[in-house]
Design a protein around this motif. Structure first.
Motif, PDB file in Angstrom:
ATOM      1  N   TRP A  17      29.388  56.849  29.792  1.00 46.10           N
ATOM      2  CA  TRP A  17      28.988  55.790  28.866  1.00 46.10           C
ATOM      3  C   TRP A  17      29.928  54.602  28.956  1.00 46.10           C
ATOM      4  O   TRP A  17      29.499  53.456  28.835  1.00 46.10           O
ATOM      5  CB  TRP A  17      28.935  56.322  27.435  1.00 46.10           C
ATOM      6  CG  TRP A  17      27.635  56.984  27.124  1.00 46.10           C
ATOM      7  CD1 TRP A  17      27.399  58.321  27.024  1.00 46.10           C
ATOM      8  CD2 TRP A  17      26.384  56.342  26.902  1.00 46.10           C
ATOM      9  NE1 TRP A  17      26.081  58.551  26.755  1.00 46.10           N
ATOM     10  CE2 TRP A  17      25.438  57.348  26.660  1.00 46.10           C
ATOM     11  CE3 TRP A  17      25.978  55.015  26.885  1.00 46.10           C
ATOM     12  CZ2 TRP A  17      24.104  57.065  26.414  1.00 46.10           C
ATOM     13  CZ3 TRP A  17      24.639  54.737  26.624  1.00 46.10           C
ATOM     14  CH2 TRP A  17      23.728  55.750  26.391  1.00 46.10           C
ATOM     15  N   SER A  20      28.875  52.547  31.869  1.00 48.72           N
ATOM     16  CA  SER A  20      27.620  51.858  31.581  1.00 48.72           C
ATOM     17  C   SER A  20      27.825  50.673  30.645  1.00 48.72           C
ATOM     18  O   SER A  20      27.238  49.606  30.841  1.00 48.72           O
ATOM     19  CB  SER A  20      26.619  52.836  30.956  1.00 48.72           C
ATOM     20  OG  SER A  20      26.341  53.883  31.853  1.00 48.72           O
ATOM     21  N   ILE A  21      28.659  50.835  29.638  1.00 48.20           N
ATOM     22  CA  ILE A  21      28.936  49.743  28.704  1.00 48.20           C
ATOM     23  C   ILE A  21      29.679  48.614  29.401  1.00 48.20           C
ATOM     24  O   ILE A  21      29.393  47.437  29.177  1.00 48.20           O
ATOM     25  CB  ILE A  21      29.713  50.273  27.480  1.00 48.20           C
ATOM     26  CG1 ILE A  21      28.786  51.170  26.650  1.00 48.20           C
ATOM     27  CG2 ILE A  21      30.254  49.131  26.638  1.00 48.20           C
ATOM     28  CD1 ILE A  21      29.495  51.968  25.581  1.00 48.20           C
ATOM     29  N   ASN A  23      29.352  47.841  32.449  1.00 50.00           N
ATOM     30  CA  ASN A  23      28.368  47.194  33.310  1.00 50.00           C
ATOM     31  C   ASN A  23      27.523  46.195  32.523  1.00 50.00           C
ATOM     32  O   ASN A  23      27.170  45.140  33.041  1.00 50.00           O
ATOM     33  CB  ASN A  23      27.481  48.238  33.976  1.00 50.00           C
ATOM     34  CG  ASN A  23      26.668  47.648  35.090  1.00 50.00           C
ATOM     35  OD1 ASN A  23      27.199  46.959  35.946  1.00 50.00           O
ATOM     36  ND2 ASN A  23      25.379  47.917  35.080  1.00 50.00           N
ATOM     37  N   VAL A  24      27.206  46.502  31.279  1.00 48.32           N
ATOM     38  CA  VAL A  24      26.429  45.580  30.447  1.00 48.32           C
ATOM     39  C   VAL A  24      27.204  44.278  30.243  1.00 48.32           C
ATOM     40  O   VAL A  24      26.619  43.197  30.187  1.00 48.32           O
ATOM     41  CB  VAL A  24      26.068  46.237  29.096  1.00 48.32           C
ATOM     42  CG1 VAL A  24      25.488  45.238  28.121  1.00 48.32           C
ATOM     43  CG2 VAL A  24      25.094  47.381  29.321  1.00 48.32           C
ATOM     44  N   GLU A  26      28.870  42.766  32.355  1.00 47.53           N
ATOM     45  CA  GLU A  26      28.754  41.951  33.566  1.00 47.53           C
ATOM     46  C   GLU A  26      27.425  41.208  33.655  1.00 47.53           C
ATOM     47  O   GLU A  26      27.226  40.410  34.560  1.00 47.53           O
ATOM     48  CB  GLU A  26      28.957  42.820  34.818  1.00 47.53           C
ATOM     49  CG  GLU A  26      30.345  43.372  34.916  1.00 47.53           C
ATOM     50  CD  GLU A  26      30.853  43.425  36.336  1.00 47.53           C
ATOM     51  OE1 GLU A  26      30.055  43.298  37.267  1.00 47.53           O
ATOM     52  OE2 GLU A  26      32.062  43.573  36.494  1.00 47.53           O
ATOM     53  N   PHE A  27      26.513  41.444  32.730  1.00 49.43           N
ATOM     54  CA  PHE A  27      25.224  40.748  32.761  1.00 49.43           C
ATOM     55  C   PHE A  27      25.384  39.237  32.641  1.00 49.43           C
ATOM     56  O   PHE A  27      24.579  38.483  33.173  1.00 49.43           O
ATOM     57  CB  PHE A  27      24.308  41.240  31.643  1.00 49.43           C
ATOM     58  CG  PHE A  27      23.733  42.602  31.864  1.00 49.43           C
ATOM     59  CD1 PHE A  27      23.836  43.257  33.079  1.00 49.43           C
ATOM     60  CD2 PHE A  27      23.085  43.254  30.833  1.00 49.43           C
ATOM     61  CE1 PHE A  27      23.299  44.521  33.270  1.00 49.43           C
ATOM     62  CE2 PHE A  27      22.542  44.513  31.013  1.00 49.43           C
ATOM     63  CZ  PHE A  27      22.650  45.140  32.232  1.00 49.43           C
ATOM     64  N   SER A  28      26.394  38.795  31.916  1.00 49.13           N
ATOM     65  CA  SER A  28      26.562  37.362  31.681  1.00 49.13           C
ATOM     66  C   SER A  28      27.320  36.666  32.811  1.00 49.13           C
ATOM     67  O   SER A  28      27.396  35.439  32.819  1.00 49.13           O
ATOM     68  CB  SER A  28      27.305  37.142  30.361  1.00 49.13           C
ATOM     69  OG  SER A  28      28.591  37.727  30.432  1.00 49.13           O
TER      70      SER A  28
END
Length: 63
Positions: A17, A20-21, A23-24, A26-28
């Motif tokens: 987790w 995964s968090i 990685n989120v 890095e969306f911006s």
């Protein structure tokens, strides 16, 4: 009896987790700034978990 926090079944999903968090977050970022080692770690851990989900037969389906 083994301490709950020393058990593998607690720490392995916790680290998954965490990856995964991260990685989120890095969306911006623009594509040039993505962390390729992090993306590789996420892909490899995803493949490992996907493989384990098809191989392991639970002793109790209520777990």
């Amino acid at each position: 009896m083994e301490n709950f926090y020393d058990a593998v079944h607690f720490w392995a999903p916790t680290f998954k987790w965490g990856i995964s968090i991260a990685n989120v977050a890095e969306f911006s970022k623009p594509p040039e700034q993505l962390s390729y080692p992090q993306q590789g770690a996420l892909a490899i851990s995803g493949l490992i978990w996907a493989r384990n989900s098809t191989v392991i037969t639970p002793a109790s389906f209520l777990l």
